[in-house]
Design an enzyme around this catalytic site. Structure first.
Site, PDB file in Angstrom:
ATOM      1  N   VAL A  40      17.670  77.800 112.865  1.00  0.00           N
ATOM      2  CA  VAL A  40      18.702  77.664 111.839  1.00  0.00           C
ATOM      3  C   VAL A  40      19.545  78.938 111.660  1.00  0.00           C
ATOM      4  O   VAL A  40      20.507  78.934 110.897  1.00  0.00           O
ATOM      5  CB  VAL A  40      18.138  77.193 110.469  1.00  0.00           C
ATOM      6  CG1 VAL A  40      17.522  75.813 110.573  1.00  0.00           C
ATOM      7  CG2 VAL A  40      17.146  78.196 109.893  1.00  0.00           C
ATOM      8  N   SER A  65      13.504  79.463 114.087  1.00  0.00           N
ATOM      9  CA  SER A  65      12.536  78.596 114.780  1.00  0.00           C
ATOM     10  C   SER A  65      12.345  78.902 116.261  1.00  0.00           C
ATOM     11  O   SER A  65      11.391  78.419 116.861  1.00  0.00           O
ATOM     12  CB  SER A  65      12.983  77.146 114.667  1.00  0.00           C
ATOM     13  OG  SER A  65      12.395  76.569 113.552  1.00  0.00           O
ATOM     14  N   TYR A 125       4.106  83.387 108.961  1.00  0.00           N
ATOM     15  CA  TYR A 125       5.158  82.456 109.419  1.00  0.00           C
ATOM     16  C   TYR A 125       6.557  82.976 109.054  1.00  0.00           C
ATOM     17  O   TYR A 125       7.466  82.986 109.890  1.00  0.00           O
ATOM     18  CB  TYR A 125       4.904  81.073 108.802  1.00  0.00           C
ATOM     19  CG  TYR A 125       6.008  80.082 109.053  1.00  0.00           C
ATOM     20  CD1 TYR A 125       6.091  79.381 110.255  1.00  0.00           C
ATOM     21  CD2 TYR A 125       6.988  79.846 108.089  1.00  0.00           C
ATOM     22  CE1 TYR A 125       7.119  78.466 110.485  1.00  0.00           C
ATOM     23  CE2 TYR A 125       8.008  78.933 108.304  1.00  0.00           C
ATOM     24  CZ  TYR A 125       8.077  78.245 109.508  1.00  0.00           C
ATOM     25  OH  TYR A 125       9.098  77.357 109.735  1.00  0.00           O
ATOM     26  N   TYR A 178      14.694  69.626 116.728  1.00  0.00           N
ATOM     27  CA  TYR A 178      14.480  68.887 115.483  1.00  0.00           C
ATOM     28  C   TYR A 178      14.552  67.383 115.775  1.00  0.00           C
ATOM     29  O   TYR A 178      14.060  66.948 116.811  1.00  0.00           O
ATOM     30  CB  TYR A 178      15.503  69.321 114.416  1.00  0.00           C
ATOM     31  CG  TYR A 178      15.631  70.820 114.280  1.00  0.00           C
ATOM     32  CD1 TYR A 178      14.532  71.603 113.953  1.00  0.00           C
ATOM     33  CD2 TYR A 178      16.831  71.468 114.479  1.00  0.00           C
ATOM     34  CE1 TYR A 178      14.632  72.981 113.814  1.00  0.00           C
ATOM     35  CE2 TYR A 178      16.942  72.854 114.347  1.00  0.00           C
ATOM     36  CZ  TYR A 178      15.837  73.592 114.021  1.00  0.00           C
ATOM     37  OH  TYR A 178      15.941  74.945 113.894  1.00  0.00           O
TER      38      TYR A 178
END
Ligand code: GLU
Length: 304
Positions: free
Chosen positions: A258, A63, A188, A240
């Site tokens: 992650v 991310s 992505y 998050y």
């Protein structure tokens, strides 16, 4: 401020085995990463580089790549970008679907999966060769042409990333995805598979400590207002549904992934990256958060 001394102290005081957490295994290729990997790299605008452990070993940035995608897309669309994605913390897990249904396919922010998928959609619409041009953009920001995708990680996530399929499809049904869902997902997953080291991440994030200007080349990547806004999103949405806790404990804008990486920025001073793959339930590196909390406590320096 002797950053190396402080990092050495943190490293020797940390009883690393005592901290829990679990390596991300929902992406099969990430499950094999050794859980005791550990590195820190701090890059100061005035004082150079300071490091501990495996700071030059590349890992899956996941991310954290969403920050680079936003950095590329924001100047292309300007403020029109915020019609398609919001700037509020979600307070929900990064891959949650529920809010998106209530809020008519407009993701809360560009750093949760849904928001990043919208940014990917924008980049696909704007670029001729999205994957290649995005990679070149990251290479330029980092000053390192050796940075690349990890095809195995990308393909492994492609086979199992059903939630992302659901997010992109739901947004497509609301008209907030222009391109084919499979093209957006392909871009992505490759974006998330980029591998960088703590050293490369902290050097790249100096951009945000330097108000949007590339630290080495002096090139303006974001204008001052865009850099302010992007850093504000890092502070409020970068961790998050634990963005509040990270800000409470560390007091710096940043982003986690992650793969176990966390990068944080102390504006006008430094950027720092930590890598330790064991994650807490929210998806943030347990040791990474601990190291950064100790860093801002010991230095007495944060944005507050
Ligand atoms: N590729 C990961 C996913 O979509 C990124 C998650 C993350 O690092 O937050 O689940």
């Amino acid at each position: 401020m002797d950053y190396q001394k402080i990092l050495n102290e943190i490293d020797s005081e940390l009883d690393k085995g005592k901290f829990g957490g679990k390596v991300a295994d929902y992406i099969p290729e990430l499950a094999d990463v050794k859980e005791d990997c550990f590195g820190i790299h701090l890059c100061s605008l005035e004082k150079g580089n300071f490091a501990i452990g495996q700071n030059e070993q590349r890992f899956s940035i996941q991310s954290i790549s969403k920050v680079f995608a936003l950095t590329m897309a924001y100047p292309m669309l300007g403020e029109k970008l915020w019609k398609r994605v919001g700037v509020e913390p979600s307070g929900n897990p990064f891959n949650s679907l529920v809010q998106l249904e209530y809020e008519s396919g407009i993701p809360r922010n560009p750093l949760i999966n849904a928001g990043a998928l919208v940014i990917c959609d924008i980049l696909i619409s704007k670029l001729q060769n999205p994957k290649q041009e995005f990679l070149e953009f990251v290479q330029k920001l980092s000053g390192n042409p050796g940075i690349g995708f990890n095809k195995k990680v990308a393909e492994s996530e492609k086979e199992t990333g059903y939630r992302n399929v659901a997010l992109a499809s739901l947004m497509k049904s609301f008209g907030n995805i222009e391109n084919l869902v499979e093209d957006v997902l392909d871009f992505y997953f490759y974006m998330c598979s980029i591998e960088m080291s703590c050293k490369e991440l902290s050097q790249t994030f100096l951009l945000y400590a330097n108000h949007g200007k590339h630290f080495v080349t002096g090139e303006r990547i974001l204008n001052a207002s865009q850099s302010k806004r992007l850093s504000a999103i890092l502070l409020t949405c970068g961790f998050y549904d634990q963005a509040g806790e990270f800000t409470f404990k560390v007091g710096l804008p940043g982003k986690s992934g992650v793969g176990g990486g966390i990068v944080a920025v102390f504006p006008e001073h430094y950027s720092v990256a930590v890598w330790s793959p064991k994650l807490n339930k929210a998806g943030n590196s347990v040791l990474g958060m601990e190291v950064l909390e100790r860093l801002t406590t010991k230095t007495g320096l944060s944005i507050f």
